[in-house]
Every structure is written in structure tokens, then in C-alpha cells.
Motif scaffolding. Structure first.
Motif, PDB file in Angstrom:
ATOM      1  N   GLU A 275       0.816  -1.216   0.000  1.00 45.30           N
ATOM      2  CA  GLU A 275       0.000   0.000   0.000  1.00 45.30           C
ATOM      3  C   GLU A 275       0.849   1.266   0.000  1.00 45.30           C
ATOM      4  O   GLU A 275       0.366   2.341  -0.348  1.00 45.30           O
ATOM      5  N   LYS A 276       2.124   1.146   0.378  1.00 43.41           N
ATOM      6  CA  LYS A 276       2.967   2.329   0.505  1.00 43.41           C
ATOM      7  C   LYS A 276       4.067   2.444  -0.539  1.00 43.41           C
ATOM      8  O   LYS A 276       4.549   3.543  -0.811  1.00 43.41           O
ATOM      9  N   GLU A 277       4.499   1.323  -1.119  1.00 45.91           N
ATOM     10  CA  GLU A 277       5.656   1.394  -2.006  1.00 45.91           C
ATOM     11  C   GLU A 277       5.684   0.254  -3.007  1.00 45.91           C
ATOM     12  O   GLU A 277       4.915  -0.711  -2.915  1.00 45.91           O
ATOM     13  N   SER A 278       6.604   0.401  -3.972  1.00 43.48           N
ATOM     14  CA  SER A 278       6.878  -0.635  -4.966  1.00 43.48           C
ATOM     15  C   SER A 278       8.373  -0.899  -4.970  1.00 43.48           C
ATOM     16  O   SER A 278       9.172   0.039  -5.050  1.00 43.48           O
ATOM     17  N   ILE A 279       8.758  -2.172  -4.900  1.00 40.77           N
ATOM     18  CA  ILE A 279      10.166  -2.543  -4.836  1.00 40.77           C
ATOM     19  C   ILE A 279      10.486  -3.509  -5.965  1.00 40.77           C
ATOM     20  O   ILE A 279       9.825  -4.539  -6.118  1.00 40.77           O
ATOM     21  N   VAL A 280      11.517  -3.179  -6.749  1.00 42.19           N
ATOM     22  CA  VAL A 280      11.947  -4.019  -7.865  1.00 42.19           C
ATOM     23  C   VAL A 280      13.216  -4.763  -7.469  1.00 42.19           C
ATOM     24  O   VAL A 280      14.135  -4.175  -6.888  1.00 42.19           O
ATOM     25  N   SER A 281      13.279  -6.064  -7.785  1.00 38.99           N
ATOM     26  CA  SER A 281      14.467  -6.864  -7.511  1.00 38.99           C
ATOM     27  C   SER A 281      14.747  -7.787  -8.688  1.00 38.99           C
ATOM     28  O   SER A 281      13.884  -8.027  -9.536  1.00 38.99           O
ATOM     29  N   THR A 282      15.980  -8.302  -8.733  1.00 42.46           N
ATOM     30  CA  THR A 282      16.375  -9.251  -9.764  1.00 42.46           C
ATOM     31  C   THR A 282      16.213 -10.670  -9.232  1.00 42.46           C
ATOM     32  O   THR A 282      16.702 -10.986  -8.140  1.00 42.46           O
ATOM     33  N   VAL A 283      15.529 -11.523  -9.983  1.00 44.34           N
ATOM     34  CA  VAL A 283      15.231 -12.875  -9.521  1.00 44.34           C
ATOM     35  C   VAL A 283      15.382 -13.863 -10.671  1.00 44.34           C
ATOM     36  O   VAL A 283      15.566 -13.482 -11.832  1.00 44.34           O
ATOM     37  N   ASP A 284      15.291 -15.141 -10.331  1.00 45.68           N
ATOM     38  CA  ASP A 284      15.151 -16.192 -11.333  1.00 45.68           C
ATOM     39  C   ASP A 284      13.651 -16.408 -11.531  1.00 45.68           C
ATOM     40  O   ASP A 284      12.969 -16.898 -10.623  1.00 45.68           O
ATOM     41  N   PRO A 285      13.086 -16.034 -12.676  1.00 47.40           N
ATOM     42  CA  PRO A 285      11.629 -16.110 -12.853  1.00 47.40           C
ATOM     43  C   PRO A 285      11.056 -17.501 -12.624  1.00 47.40           C
ATOM     44  O   PRO A 285       9.906 -17.631 -12.194  1.00 47.40           O
ATOM     45  N   THR A 286      11.847 -18.544 -12.908  1.00 50.00           N
ATOM     46  CA  THR A 286      11.313 -19.896 -12.744  1.00 50.00           C
ATOM     47  C   THR A 286      10.985 -20.203 -11.287  1.00 50.00           C
ATOM     48  O   THR A 286      10.156 -21.077 -11.009  1.00 50.00           O
ATOM     49  N   ASP A 287      11.604 -19.493 -10.345  1.00 50.37           N
ATOM     50  CA  ASP A 287      11.274 -19.693  -8.939  1.00 50.37           C
ATOM     51  C   ASP A 287       9.805 -19.374  -8.660  1.00 50.37           C
ATOM     52  O   ASP A 287       9.215 -19.901  -7.709  1.00 50.37           O
TER      53      ASP A 287
END
Length: 365
Positions: A275-287
Motif C-alpha cells: 500500500e505504501k511502495e513498490s520494490i523491484v528486484s532481480t530474480v530467477d523467474p522460474t522460482d
């Protein structure tokens, strides 16, 4: 080649994720037998002490529990048991009845006229303005668009899945959607002439969007709006949880409903919206997409959050007692056919928790 060598090969396949569904079921049954300390052939061996030494190798002080590694180590002591005897014991009728596994329920389709259809029989469900609907025998809805009829944005269908149930939908534009447990997807019976292809999601779904640059595909959830023209991505938008979008292919633009902030994602990026923020991270999409292929995956998941997922997948509830769950993370992948009792036993072994499984409840005593 003797039975022990054959079993070693099977365990290696299981731990690497290359075992067939039938082989995984067999290893899971062997593991279940060891967890209950059965000694059918070698009573002189202290199975409990052997099992404890194996668990000690997992280094719980690292605060990471890898379910596949745990199963690999725990199952390795079954080389002391012949495969023939293990099959006989684990396929006993009483054993089969004692295991709590995920049993799919029946999804429901709400048609544009408000009527509801329980998706238990395959065949044509109904011809609606703009498309006909077929329920295939592999738990998949197929929409066949009528190109002569213009779509109506108010003529929507809603597919809803209960706990422990997944379903696939091929939308009128050819977009393929995998819907996870306890989820619903609302969409028009036809996209023809609507300009945009808008759907509404509650819960979790994986999308393979049919490419159409002139007609953007929009996914609305409680906290996000996602806009694409053709791409592959996963959205988890369960009530009372952050909304997470993970991109596998293509590109998407995500808008936070509360802040108005937009974020452009590229493959391998995950956006978590609160509700307060958006956080972008790098991941392995298959997870974040293996659930549609018959697996549960925990990736540094807090134990309490993992239990929420287990409850949803196995259609059980959680009851907390006087003790608190430890502040630890789970990291691992396992077959969705694994009996829940195996997972509960493993968590207790590693963390020293006192979780029990009674009827359809996980209880933290």
C-alpha cells in the motif's frame, strides 16, 4: 545391478529434479516410511540415530531449510531396505489412507448471465455472444471467439478455483492463463472491438499473452495494473498480501494503484507492491512459475508465509498455540504430490518446532 545401486540412481534423479512423477511419488513414500521409523528388515540398526545424524548435516544454524536436500539426505538411508519390501509396505491400503495430499476440488465458471457451472464434466458448456466455451478433460477452459460479433465489456465470465485446485484458461484472444489455488479471473467473453483486453485477477496466475500491439492486454488486481502487448509473466495478488509481478519474457509496465508510480520491468525482474511502495528486484523467474508445472517453491520464504502457502495448497487451516514460529526462512523446491505430513515432520526436525497435523489442521503447539 543390485537394488542399492538402482536406488542411488533414483535418489540422484530426485534431488536434481529430473525424476518422473511416478519416481517422485515412490521416493516420497520411502521418505514417509523412514520418518515413521519402520524397521522391516534390519531390526538391529538404530534407524532413529542414523536419521538424526543425517539431519545434523543440514546445518540448521544457517537459517535456511532446503526441502529437496533434506529429502535427499533423509531418503539416503533407505539403501538399507530392499526396493521390493519398500514398495510392498508403502503401497499398503492403510498407508495410502493416512497420507494427506493435495486433492483438487472443482472450479466454478460464472457466465455472463449470472448462472454458474461446476467444472466437473468436459464438453461444450455454452455458446455465448462472442464465443463458445469448452471444458477440456485436462482441466482447461477453451474459448473460441466468434469474429462476427463485437465484444461487450459488461459481458464477463469469471472462473474461480478453491484451495488445492489449479485450472487453465485459453481466452478468446488466444492468451493462455494458468490459475493457481484460491484464485479468480474475470474477463469479457470477446475482446473484438474493445480496444484493450482487460482482465481482473484475485489470487495468482501465470500469463502467456497473445501478441497484439494494437490492443494492449491489461491485468487489474487490488494494488496493481499491468499493461502488456504480448509477454509471459506471473502475478500473485492474494488478499492481505503484497502483490508481486515477475516477468519471464517481454516487457510490462506496472502501476501502483495507491501511489500512481509506474515501473517498467524487463525479464528477470520482480516488482512487489504494498500500500505504501513498490520494490523491484532481480530474480530467477522460474522460482515463481514452477507451481504451474506441479511444484511448490520456497525462495528465502519466512516460515509463517510458507505455512500460509501450504494451507492454500493442501486445503488445510493453521492454528497457532502459545509458542511462536521461529523467525527462519525456507529455501527449496518439492513436488506438489508430496504428502503434507512429510513436510511438517521435516520442519520439526530442522527447527525444533512442534507442528502437528490433525485432521485438516496444522497446529503449532
Amino acid at each position: 545391478m543390485d537394488n542399492n545401486e538402482e536406488l542411488d540412481k533414483l535418489l540422484a534423479k530426485y534431488s536434481s529434479g529430473t525424476a518422473s512423477a511416478e519416481e517422485e511419488r515412490f521416493v516420497n513414500q520411502l521418505y514417509d516410511q523412514i520418518q515413521k521409523d519402520r524397521k522391516p528388515l534390519y531390526p538391529e540398526i538404530d534407524y532413529h540415530a542414523t536419521k538424526q545424524r543425517i539431519w545434523n548435516k543440514l546445518h540448521p544454524s544457517k537459517k535456511i531449510f532446503n526441502i529437496r536436500t533434506a529429502l535427499k539426505y533423509a531418503a539416503s538411508i533407505v539403501v538399507l531396505i530392499s526396493i521390493a519390501s519398500a514398495i510392498f509396505l508403502n503401497y499398503h491400503k492403510n498407508e495410502a489412507q493416512a497420507k494427506l495430499v493435495a486433492i483438487p476440488g472443482k472450479a466454478t465458471l460464472t457466465l455472463a448471465d449470472g448462472s454458474q457451472v461446476i467444472l466437473d464434466n468436459h464438453g461444450t458448456i455454452k455458446n455465448q455472444p462472442g464465443s463458445s466455451v469448452q471444458n477440456l478433460n485436462n482441466r482447461q477452459l477453451l474459448y473460441i471467439a466468434d469474429s462476427t460479433i463485437k465484444g461487450n465489456p459488461d459481458a464477463k465470465n469469471i472462473i474461480t478455483t478453491p484451495n488445492a485446485t489449479q485450472y487453465q484458461v485459453v481466452l478468446p484472444d488466444g492468451t493462455h492463463v494458468w490459475l493457481n489455488s484460491a484464485s479468480s479471473l474475470s474477463f469479457p467473453t470477446s475482446f473484438k472491438g474493445l480496444g484493450q483486453r482487460v482482465v481482473n485477477l484475485k489470487g495468482e496466475a501465470y500469463f502467456e499473452v497473445a501478441k497484439d500491439k494494437s490492443h494492449p492486454f491489461i491485468v487489474n488486481s487490488t494494488l496493481q495494473t499491468i499493461q502488456v502487448t504480448g509477454t509471459h509473466f506471473n502475478v500473485s495478488a492474494y488478499p492481505s498480501e503484497p502483490t508481486a509481478t515477475t516477468l519471464s519474457e517481454g516487457g510490462v509496465v506496472v502501476t501502483n494503484h495507491n501511489t500512481g508510480k509506474t515501473s517498467t520491468l524487463t525479464p528477470g525482474k520482480k516488482l512487489v507492491t504494498t500500500e505504501k511502495e513498490s520494490i523491484v528486484s532481480t530474480v530467477d523467474p522460474t522460482d515463481y512459475t514452477v507451481w504451474k508445472d506441479g511444484y511448490l517453491k520456497f525462495n528465502q520464504t519466512p516460515l509463517d508465509k510458507a505455512i500460509v502457502q501450504l494451507c492454500r495448497h493442501y486445503d488445510v487451516t493453521f492454528q497457532n498455540g502459545s509458542s511462536k514460529l521461529p523467525d527462519k526462512n525456507i529455501d527449496g523446491k518439492f513436488s506438489s504430490t508430496l504428502p503434507l505430513s512429510n513436510i511438517i515432520d521435516a520442519i520439526n526436525e530442522v527447527y525444533g518446532t512442534k507442528l502437528t497435523l490433525e485432521e485438516r489442521r496444522i497446529i503449532n503447539k
